[in-house]
Design a protein around this motif. Structure first.
Motif, short mmCIF file in Angstrom:
data_model
loop_
_atom_site.label_atom_id
_atom_site.label_comp_id
_atom_site.label_asym_id
_atom_site.label_seq_id
_atom_site.Cartn_x
_atom_site.Cartn_y
_atom_site.Cartn_z
N LEU A 14 71.29 101.49 -35.16
CA LEU A 14 72.33 100.53 -34.77
C LEU A 14 71.65 99.19 -34.54
N VAL A 15 72.16 98.14 -35.15
CA VAL A 15 71.58 96.81 -34.92
C VAL A 15 72.59 95.98 -34.13
N GLY A 16 72.18 95.52 -32.95
CA GLY A 16 73.05 94.71 -32.10
C GLY A 16 73.77 95.58 -31.08
N GLY A 17 73.71 95.15 -29.84
CA GLY A 17 74.36 95.92 -28.77
C GLY A 17 75.68 95.30 -28.38
N HIS A 19 80.03 94.98 -28.40
CA HIS A 19 81.07 95.82 -27.78
C HIS A 19 81.21 97.16 -28.50
N THR A 20 81.22 97.12 -29.84
CA THR A 20 81.48 98.35 -30.60
C THR A 20 80.33 99.33 -30.42
N HIS A 21 79.10 98.83 -30.51
CA HIS A 21 77.96 99.74 -30.39
C HIS A 21 77.81 100.29 -28.97
N ASP A 84 64.35 93.83 -29.62
CA ASP A 84 63.83 92.90 -30.62
C ASP A 84 65.01 92.31 -31.38
N GLN A 85 64.70 91.27 -32.13
CA GLN A 85 65.74 90.65 -32.95
C GLN A 85 65.59 91.13 -34.39
N ALA A 86 66.66 91.63 -34.96
CA ALA A 86 66.62 91.98 -36.39
C ALA A 86 66.66 90.67 -37.17
N ILE A 111 75.80 97.72 -38.14
CA ILE A 111 75.48 96.36 -37.67
C ILE A 111 76.64 95.84 -36.81
N ASP A 112 76.31 95.42 -35.58
CA ASP A 112 77.31 94.85 -34.66
C ASP A 112 76.62 93.73 -33.88
N THR A 113 76.34 92.64 -34.58
CA THR A 113 75.54 91.57 -33.96
C THR A 113 76.37 90.33 -33.63
N ALA A 131 75.80 75.96 -27.55
CA ALA A 131 76.69 76.86 -28.27
C ALA A 131 77.12 78.01 -27.36
N ALA A 132 78.34 78.49 -27.57
CA ALA A 132 78.85 79.60 -26.75
C ALA A 132 78.05 80.88 -27.00
N LYS A 133 77.38 80.95 -28.17
CA LYS A 133 76.52 82.10 -28.45
C LYS A 133 75.20 81.59 -28.98
N VAL A 166 91.37 80.28 -27.93
CA VAL A 166 91.51 80.93 -26.62
C VAL A 166 90.18 80.91 -25.87
N GLY A 167 89.07 81.19 -26.58
CA GLY A 167 87.75 81.21 -25.93
C GLY A 167 87.41 79.85 -25.33
N GLY A 168 87.67 78.78 -26.09
CA GLY A 168 87.37 77.43 -25.61
C GLY A 168 88.23 77.05 -24.41
N TRP A 262 79.95 74.09 -27.06
CA TRP A 262 80.45 74.20 -28.43
C TRP A 262 81.06 75.60 -28.63
N VAL A 263 82.38 75.65 -28.73
CA VAL A 263 83.07 76.95 -28.81
C VAL A 263 84.01 76.96 -30.02
N THR A 264 83.50 76.51 -31.16
CA THR A 264 84.36 76.45 -32.34
C THR A 264 84.43 77.82 -33.01
C1 LIG Z 1 83.73 81.70 -24.21
C2 LIG Z 1 84.29 82.86 -24.97
C3 LIG Z 1 85.31 83.62 -24.43
C4 LIG Z 1 85.85 84.69 -25.13
N1 LIG Z 1 86.85 85.39 -24.55
C5 LIG Z 1 87.37 86.43 -25.22
C6 LIG Z 1 88.40 87.21 -24.63
O1 LIG Z 1 88.84 86.95 -23.51
N2 LIG Z 1 88.90 88.25 -25.35
C7 LIG Z 1 88.43 88.56 -26.59
O2 LIG Z 1 88.92 89.52 -27.20
N3 LIG Z 1 87.45 87.86 -27.17
C8 LIG Z 1 86.91 86.79 -26.52
N4 LIG Z 1 85.92 86.07 -27.10
C9 LIG Z 1 85.41 86.48 -28.42
C10 LIG Z 1 84.37 87.57 -28.20
O3 LIG Z 1 83.27 87.06 -27.49
C11 LIG Z 1 83.83 88.15 -29.49
O4 LIG Z 1 84.88 88.41 -30.37
C12 LIG Z 1 83.11 89.47 -29.17
O5 LIG Z 1 82.02 89.22 -28.32
C13 LIG Z 1 82.63 90.13 -30.44
O6 LIG Z 1 81.98 91.31 -30.10
P1 LIG Z 1 80.86 91.91 -31.04
O7 LIG Z 1 80.68 93.32 -30.64
O8 LIG Z 1 81.17 91.62 -32.45
O9 LIG Z 1 79.55 91.06 -30.75
P2 LIG Z 1 78.91 90.44 -29.45
O10 LIG Z 1 79.68 90.71 -28.24
O11 LIG Z 1 78.62 89.01 -29.80
O12 LIG Z 1 77.55 91.23 -29.33
C14 LIG Z 1 76.54 91.15 -30.29
C15 LIG Z 1 75.26 91.65 -29.69
O13 LIG Z 1 74.27 91.70 -30.70
C16 LIG Z 1 73.09 91.03 -30.26
N5 LIG Z 1 72.46 90.45 -31.44
C17 LIG Z 1 72.88 89.37 -32.13
N6 LIG Z 1 72.07 89.14 -33.18
C18 LIG Z 1 71.12 90.11 -33.14
C19 LIG Z 1 70.00 90.41 -33.97
N7 LIG Z 1 69.71 89.67 -35.06
N8 LIG Z 1 69.22 91.46 -33.65
C20 LIG Z 1 69.50 92.23 -32.56
N9 LIG Z 1 70.56 91.99 -31.74
C21 LIG Z 1 71.36 90.94 -32.04
C22 LIG Z 1 73.60 89.98 -29.28
O14 LIG Z 1 72.60 89.55 -28.38
C23 LIG Z 1 74.71 90.75 -28.58
O15 LIG Z 1 74.21 91.54 -27.54
C24 LIG Z 1 85.36 85.00 -26.41
C25 LIG Z 1 84.32 84.26 -26.97
C26 LIG Z 1 83.80 83.19 -26.26
C27 LIG Z 1 82.70 82.38 -26.89
#
Ligand SMILES: Cc1cc2nc3c(=O)[nH]c(=O)nc-3n(C[C@H](O)[C@H](O)[C@H](O)COP(=O)(O)OP(=O)(O)OC[C@H]3O[C@@H](n4cnc5c(N)ncnc54)[C@H](O)[C@@H]3O)c2cc1C
Length: 411
Positions: A14-17, A19-21, A84-86, A111-113, A131-133, A166-168, A262-264
């Motif tokens: 699994l790459v990336g921790g 929500h799904t992972h 580590d970072q993939a 992959i869930d990054t 940036a927000a991320k 909504v995030g912004g 930056w939350v685009t």
């Molecule tokens: C300010 C803000 C508020 C938000 N509020 C909401 C909300 O209220 N409700 C909602 O539904 N959505 C909200 N969102 C959107 C939400 O954040 C994303 O849709 C959600 O986080 C996506 O989840 P994910 O599992 O895809 O990835 P993420 O939650 O982004 O997790 C990815 C993980 O993978 C890791 N990772 C990334 N790249 C690598 C790599 N190369 N190697 C190893 N690990 C890596 C990261 O560090 C992270 O731990 C918001 C977003 C922002 C910016």
């Protein structure tokens, strides 16, 4: 009698921790498959929960409340944790390249990054905006800024948020609430604070219904937040003399700020672009209904990094969460040679948007209302979700694995 471990026959990586992972780990831990080794490659051990992020910024939750600790979760799932970072995937040789570890071989990959906010086209955004991320960088810079405010309480404060989805909007409300409270604690008037929100479109939260869009605008205006609608930011520069950021909108307006957030809209990460995996025109991983990539049946993906080509949905944590159970089940079926099941995400979903001061908007389809009950409801849902990762049935937990990978067998 000593129990012997079955030999490893299949490596699931699994790459990336995200929500799904996190959900995959929990579900997998309930019923590990003998002979299948699970490995998580993550650049973070405390992964932020998006539903609580704006409230964490506002000071309503602690760090631990708003983050999932992946370490106990990985132990519970008997999963190797590689911090580590993939940086690349080679689907032909079935390996994930990492920044600091040797390449990690897989039989099955998921992959869930997540995504990153799009900044590329805007001069100065990558250098002078926060940036927000990745979220940890956002939070670190926010904490540093709060410390600056505490050190110089009388200084006027000016901030800008770019992006009125909504995030912004939620982030803007969170920043505002925290600073107003901090200024009050420091004996300073809230008039010391100016907060700008720039948004490309004419209305905030364009994907929500009309009532919600209007109400969010009212909430922000009633807080004295300066809205710059239909005003895409064209450039950010640094005033060397003052250290201030100069934000210039398409309308010609220019504002001076201490920090710019930056939350685009979500964009695809660079590291997958040359991988050979199926991608959409926007660079997200293209998935079929079983959450497998269109190009490689042994590569799955979920969350913001991917797009289900037959059922595209907004990039939101709620969809990443919904993909947890079907992804786990299909990974399990795949390694056991069983037919996979298609997954169809809901079209309409409930959104609970924090509006501050103990209230939230509950909206679904054309319906919406703002009450303190919705805030309590959101708080309850979010706490319940997070409790699932803390209240693990620890009696079943395996012994801790080291944080470095054990030798990888050739694939
Ligand atoms: C300010 C803000 C508020 C938000 N509020 C909401 C909300 O209220 N409700 C909602 O539904 N959505 C909200 N969102 C959107 C939400 O954040 C994303 O849709 C959600 O986080 C996506 O989840 P994910 O599992 O895809 O990835 P993420 O939650 O982004 O997790 C990815 C993980 O993978 C890791 N990772 C990334 N790249 C690598 C790599 N190369 N190697 C190893 N690990 C890596 C990261 O560090 C992270 O731990 C918001 C977003 C922002 C910016």
């Amino acid at each position: 009698m000593m129990q012997t471990q079955p030999p490893i026959s299949t490596d699931v990586v699994l790459v990336g921790g995200g929500h799904t992972h996190a959900l995959v780990l929990r579900r997998w831990g309930m019923a590990p498959i003998p002979g299948v080794r699970l490995t998580l490659i993550t650049d973070l051990v405390d992964t932020p929960y998006s539903g609580m992020l704006p409230s964490y910024v506002a000071g309503r939750y602690s760090f631990d409340e708003a983050h999932i600790d992946l370490r106990p979760l990985a132990r519970f799932a008997q999963c190797r944790l590689v911090v580590d970072q993939a940086v690349g995937v080679d689907p032909d040789r079935q390996r994930v390249q990492c920044a600091h570890h040797p390449a990690i071989a897989y039989d099955v990959l998921s992959i869930d990054t997540g995504s990153t906010p799009a900044t590329v086209a805007v001069p100065g955004a990558a250098d002078y905006a926060i940036a927000a991320k990745p979220v940890p960088t956002l939070l670190r810079q926010w904490q540093e800024f709060l410390a600056e405010v505490e050190a110089h309480p009388q200084r006027p404060i000016a901030l800008a948020v770019v992006g009125g989805g909504v995030g912004g909007v939620e982030l803007t409300i969170g920043l505002h609430e925290r600073l107003v409270n901090l200024l009050a604690d420091l004996g300073q008037p809230s008039s010391n604070l100016t907060l700008h929100l720039f948004h490309r479109g004419p209305e905030l939260a364009a994907e929500r219904n009309r009532w919600t869009r209007r109400r969010l605008e009212q909430v922000l205006r009633s807080r004295g937040i300066q809205l710059h609608l239909s005003d895409a930011v064209e450039a950010i520069s640094l005033d060397d003399a003052t250290g201030q950021r100069l934000v210039r909108g398409a309308s010609g307006v220019q504002v001076e700020c201490d920090r710019v957030f930056w939350v685009t809209s979500a964009s695809a990460p660079d590291w997958l672009q040359d991988s050979g995996l199926s991608l959409t025109a926007q660079g997200f991983i293209a998935l079929g209904d079983t959450l497998q990539t269109l190009s490689h049946p042994n590569v799955f993906a979920a969350g913001d990094v991917a797009t289900m080509v037959h059922h595209p949905r907004p990039k939101a944590g709620v969809f990443a969460v919904r993909q947890g159970p079907p992804l786990t089940d299909n990974l399990r079926r795949y390694v056991q040679g069983q037919p996979l099941q298609p997954f169809r995400p809901q079209k309409q979903f409930l959104t609970l948007i924090e509006t501050g001061d103990g209230k939230a908007i509950a909206s679904r389809g054309p319906f919406a209302l703002e009450t303190s009950l919705a805030h309590c409801w959101k708080d309850r849902i979010d706490r319940k979700f997070m409790a699932r990762f803390r209240d693990l049935p620890v009696g079943q937990m395996a012994a801790p694995h080291p944080l470095t990978p054990s030798p990888i067998r050739p694939s």
